[in-house]
Design an enzyme around this catalytic site. Structure first.
Site, PDB file in Angstrom:
ATOM      1  N   ARG A 160       0.863  -1.170   0.000  1.00 16.76           N
ATOM      2  CA  ARG A 160       0.000   0.000   0.000  1.00 16.76           C
ATOM      3  C   ARG A 160       0.909   1.232   0.000  1.00 16.76           C
ATOM      4  O   ARG A 160       2.031   1.184   0.508  1.00 16.76           O
ATOM      5  CB  ARG A 160      -0.896   0.028   1.238  1.00 16.76           C
ATOM      6  CG  ARG A 160      -1.812  -1.184   1.395  1.00 16.76           C
ATOM      7  CD  ARG A 160      -2.604  -1.089   2.688  1.00 16.76           C
ATOM      8  NE  ARG A 160      -3.529  -2.209   2.862  1.00 16.76           N
ATOM      9  CZ  ARG A 160      -3.247  -3.340   3.504  1.00 16.76           C
ATOM     10  NH1 ARG A 160      -2.037  -3.501   4.048  1.00 16.76           N
ATOM     11  NH2 ARG A 160      -4.130  -4.308   3.613  1.00 16.76           N
ATOM     12  N   LYS A 195      -1.869  -2.428   8.041  1.00 13.35           N
ATOM     13  CA  LYS A 195      -3.048  -1.956   8.769  1.00 13.35           C
ATOM     14  C   LYS A 195      -3.133  -2.611  10.138  1.00 13.35           C
ATOM     15  O   LYS A 195      -2.849  -3.792  10.293  1.00 13.35           O
ATOM     16  CB  LYS A 195      -4.321  -2.260   7.972  1.00 13.35           C
ATOM     17  CG  LYS A 195      -4.511  -1.363   6.756  1.00 13.35           C
ATOM     18  CD  LYS A 195      -5.859  -1.596   6.119  1.00 13.35           C
ATOM     19  CE  LYS A 195      -6.109  -0.622   4.973  1.00 13.35           C
ATOM     20  NZ  LYS A 195      -7.438  -0.835   4.369  1.00 13.35           N
ATOM     21  N   HIS A 246      -2.580   2.503  -6.071  1.00 12.28           N
ATOM     22  CA  HIS A 246      -3.547   1.411  -5.906  1.00 12.28           C
ATOM     23  C   HIS A 246      -3.608   0.556  -7.165  1.00 12.28           C
ATOM     24  O   HIS A 246      -3.745  -0.672  -7.089  1.00 12.28           O
ATOM     25  CB  HIS A 246      -4.916   2.000  -5.594  1.00 12.28           C
ATOM     26  CG  HIS A 246      -5.806   1.053  -4.853  1.00 12.28           C
ATOM     27  ND1 HIS A 246      -5.413   0.372  -3.716  1.00 12.28           N
ATOM     28  CD2 HIS A 246      -7.080   0.649  -5.094  1.00 12.28           C
ATOM     29  CE1 HIS A 246      -6.403  -0.389  -3.289  1.00 12.28           C
ATOM     30  NE2 HIS A 246      -7.421  -0.246  -4.114  1.00 12.28           N
ATOM     31  N   ARG A 301      -0.689  -1.761  -7.189  1.00 16.15           N
ATOM     32  CA  ARG A 301      -0.944  -2.866  -6.250  1.00 16.15           C
ATOM     33  C   ARG A 301      -1.878  -3.896  -6.893  1.00 16.15           C
ATOM     34  O   ARG A 301      -1.649  -5.099  -6.794  1.00 16.15           O
ATOM     35  CB  ARG A 301      -1.551  -2.300  -4.968  1.00 16.15           C
ATOM     36  CG  ARG A 301      -1.903  -3.319  -3.877  1.00 16.15           C
ATOM     37  CD  ARG A 301      -2.254  -2.541  -2.612  1.00 16.15           C
ATOM     38  NE  ARG A 301      -3.068  -3.291  -1.674  1.00 16.15           N
ATOM     39  CZ  ARG A 301      -2.588  -4.103  -0.734  1.00 16.15           C
ATOM     40  NH1 ARG A 301      -1.286  -4.305  -0.633  1.00 16.15           N
ATOM     41  NH2 ARG A 301      -3.412  -4.725   0.100  1.00 16.15           N
ATOM     42  N   HIS A 318      -3.936  -8.785   3.590  1.00 13.15           N
ATOM     43  CA  HIS A 318      -5.376  -8.798   3.835  1.00 13.15           C
ATOM     44  C   HIS A 318      -5.684  -9.666   5.049  1.00 13.15           C
ATOM     45  O   HIS A 318      -5.245 -10.812   5.116  1.00 13.15           O
ATOM     46  CB  HIS A 318      -6.132  -9.356   2.630  1.00 13.15           C
ATOM     47  CG  HIS A 318      -6.139  -8.440   1.457  1.00 13.15           C
ATOM     48  ND1 HIS A 318      -6.369  -8.875   0.163  1.00 13.15           N
ATOM     49  CD2 HIS A 318      -5.943  -7.090   1.369  1.00 13.15           C
ATOM     50  CE1 HIS A 318      -6.316  -7.830  -0.665  1.00 13.15           C
ATOM     51  NE2 HIS A 318      -6.064  -6.759   0.032  1.00 13.15           N
ATOM     52  N   TYR A 321      -9.930 -10.395  -6.756  1.00 18.56           N
ATOM     53  CA  TYR A 321      -9.079 -10.615  -7.920  1.00 18.56           C
ATOM     54  C   TYR A 321      -9.541 -11.814  -8.734  1.00 18.56           C
ATOM     55  O   TYR A 321      -9.324 -11.870  -9.939  1.00 18.56           O
ATOM     56  CB  TYR A 321      -7.626 -10.787  -7.471  1.00 18.56           C
ATOM     57  CG  TYR A 321      -7.093  -9.523  -6.854  1.00 18.56           C
ATOM     58  CD1 TYR A 321      -6.762  -8.433  -7.649  1.00 18.56           C
ATOM     59  CD2 TYR A 321      -6.969  -9.393  -5.481  1.00 18.56           C
ATOM     60  CE1 TYR A 321      -6.304  -7.256  -7.096  1.00 18.56           C
ATOM     61  CE2 TYR A 321      -6.513  -8.221  -4.912  1.00 18.56           C
ATOM     62  CZ  TYR A 321      -6.189  -7.157  -5.726  1.00 18.56           C
ATOM     63  OH  TYR A 321      -5.756  -5.984  -5.165  1.00 18.56           O
TER      64      TYR A 321
END
Length: 319
Positions: free
Chosen positions: A161, A185, A253, A256, A279, A288
Site C-alpha cells: 500500500r 493496517k 492502488h 498494487r 489482507h 481478484y
C-alpha cells in the site's frame, strides 16, 4: 428533518461522545486501528449521535437506526457510504453490548445496502514494463530518477500500500534474506519478498540521500518527515506522462492491483496472495478472482466459435 454529514445543528450529547471515545480507545488498544480509521469512525458515530440528539446512543431504539438510514437514502447518500457507516455502527453496537451499556445489539436486523463493487483495472504487463523503463528516467535531476525507480519498482514487485511504502525506514535495506518487514493496517507486520533489483535501487537512493541524515527511505522536504502522499502523486503523474500512459490510469492502488492480478494470471495461489497483500480476510483478496472471471468471459465471447463476437462477425460476412 435533521441534516446529515456533520451538521452542527445539534450537538453530540456528552454521554454519546464519552461512549464513542471509549470505543475508539478499545479499537486502538485491541486492534491497533490506524489514526485515519479512528477519525473516520468518530465522524460517522458523531454524525449519528447528533441525528439522534438529545437521546444518548445508549438509549436509542433500533427503529432509530432504520430511520437514520432511510433518511440517508432520501438525502442521496451513496449505498457504498451507507454500507461503510453500518459496518462502523455494528462494531460500536457490539462494544456497547459487551460493556453492558445495552442489553441488545442496536443494529440487529438492519440490512446492509447493496452496491456494485467496482473491479480494479490493472495495467498490462507491457504497460508496467514501459512505466518502469521510460517513466523513471530523464527527470530534471538524478535524485528524481532514483526515487522514481525505487518507488515504482517496490510498489509493483511487493504490492505494498502507498502508506506502507512511504513509512518504510531507511534501514529497511539492511535486512537480508531477500525479505522486507512491512507494518500494515492495524500495526500487523508481514514479510514480503524484496527483489534484488529493488534492493539495489533502494541502496543507491539511501547512499545519495546520506547527506540528509533522514530516518526514512523516502524523505520529504523536511528530512525528519517522510514524503507525503500528495508529493508522491506528483512524481507518479510525471512518470506516467514520460511513459506515454494516461496519468488517470496510473496510481499506487492500480500498481498494487497490477501486482496481484499478474501473479494470479501466472498461477499464484490465492492464500499466498492474501499474505503478500496483508489482507486480514481472504474475502478481500477474492476480488481478484472476479477480475479473472470477467477476463475469461471476455476471452470466450471474443475468440470462441460460439462466442457473441464470433457470431456477429459471421453475420456480417453473410450480409
Amino acid at each position: 428533518m435533521a441534516q446529515l454529514d456533520g451538521s452542527e445543528s445539534q450537538r453530540c450529547p456528552v454521554e454519546s461522545r464519552a461512549l464513542i471515545d471509549a470505543f475508539l480507545e478499545v479499537l486502538l488498544a485491541e486492534r491497533g486501528a490506524a489514526g485515519r480509521t479512528r477519525e473516520a469512525y468518530r465522524a460517522d458515530l458523531e454524525d449519528f449521535a447528533r441525528w439522534c440528539a438529545p437521546l444518548s446512543l445508549a438509549d436509542v431504539s433500533r427503529n432509530k437506526v432504520r430511520a437514520y438510514f432511510a433518511d440517508q437514502e432520501r438525502c442521496g447518500i451513496s449505498a457504498r457510504t451507507q454500507a461503510r457507516r453500518l459496518s462502523c455502527f455494528r462494531q460500536f453496537a457490539r462494544f456497547m453490548l459487551q460493556m453492558g451499556v445495552r442489553a441488545d445489539e442496536l443494529t440487529a436486523g438492519q440490512v446492509s445496502p447493496r452496491y456494485h463493487s467496482g473491479l480494479p483495472h490493472p495495467l498490462s504487463e507491457e504497460e508496467v514494463k514501459r512505466l518502469l523503463e521510460k517513466g523513471t528516467s530523464g527527470h530534471a535531476d538524478m535524485r528524481r530518477d532514483l526515487l522514481s525507480r525505487v518507488a515504482l519498482e517496490m510498489l509493483y514487485t511487493t504490492g505494498l500500500r502507498i502508506s506502507e511504502l512511504l513509512s518504510l525506514p531507511a534501514n529497511c535495506i539492511r535486512q537480508r534474506g531477500g525479505m522486507l518487514t512491512v507494518r500494515g493496517k492495524g500495526g500487523r507486520e508481514r514479510l514480503v519478498p524484496f527483489s534484488s533489483t529493488a534492493r539495489e535501487a533502494a541502496e543507491a537512493l539511501v547512499a545519495y540521500d546520506a547527506i540528509l541524515d533522514s530516518p526514512w527511505l523516502f524523505p520529504g522536504r523536511d528530512p525528519r518527515k517522510p514524503l507525503t502522499r500528495q508529493g508522491f502523486d506528483k512524481i507518479l503523474y510525471a512518470c506516467a506522462l514520460k511513459a506515454g500512459l494516461d496519468p488517470q490510469r496510473v496510481s499506487p492502488h492500480v500498481l498494487r492491483h497490477s501486482f496481484a492480478t499478474h501473479l494470479l494470471n501466472r498461477g499464484a495461489d490465492l492464500r499466498a496472495l492474501q499474505v503478500l497483500l496483508g489482507h486480514a480476510d481472504i474475502t478481500t483478496t477474492q476480488i481478484y478472482t472476479q477480475v479473472m472471471t470477467e477476463r475469461l468471459k471476455e476471452a470466450v465471447q471474443q475468440h470462441h466459435p460460439m462466442g457473441e463476437n464470433a457470431k456477429a462477425k459471421r453475420g456480417e460476412k453473410r450480409s
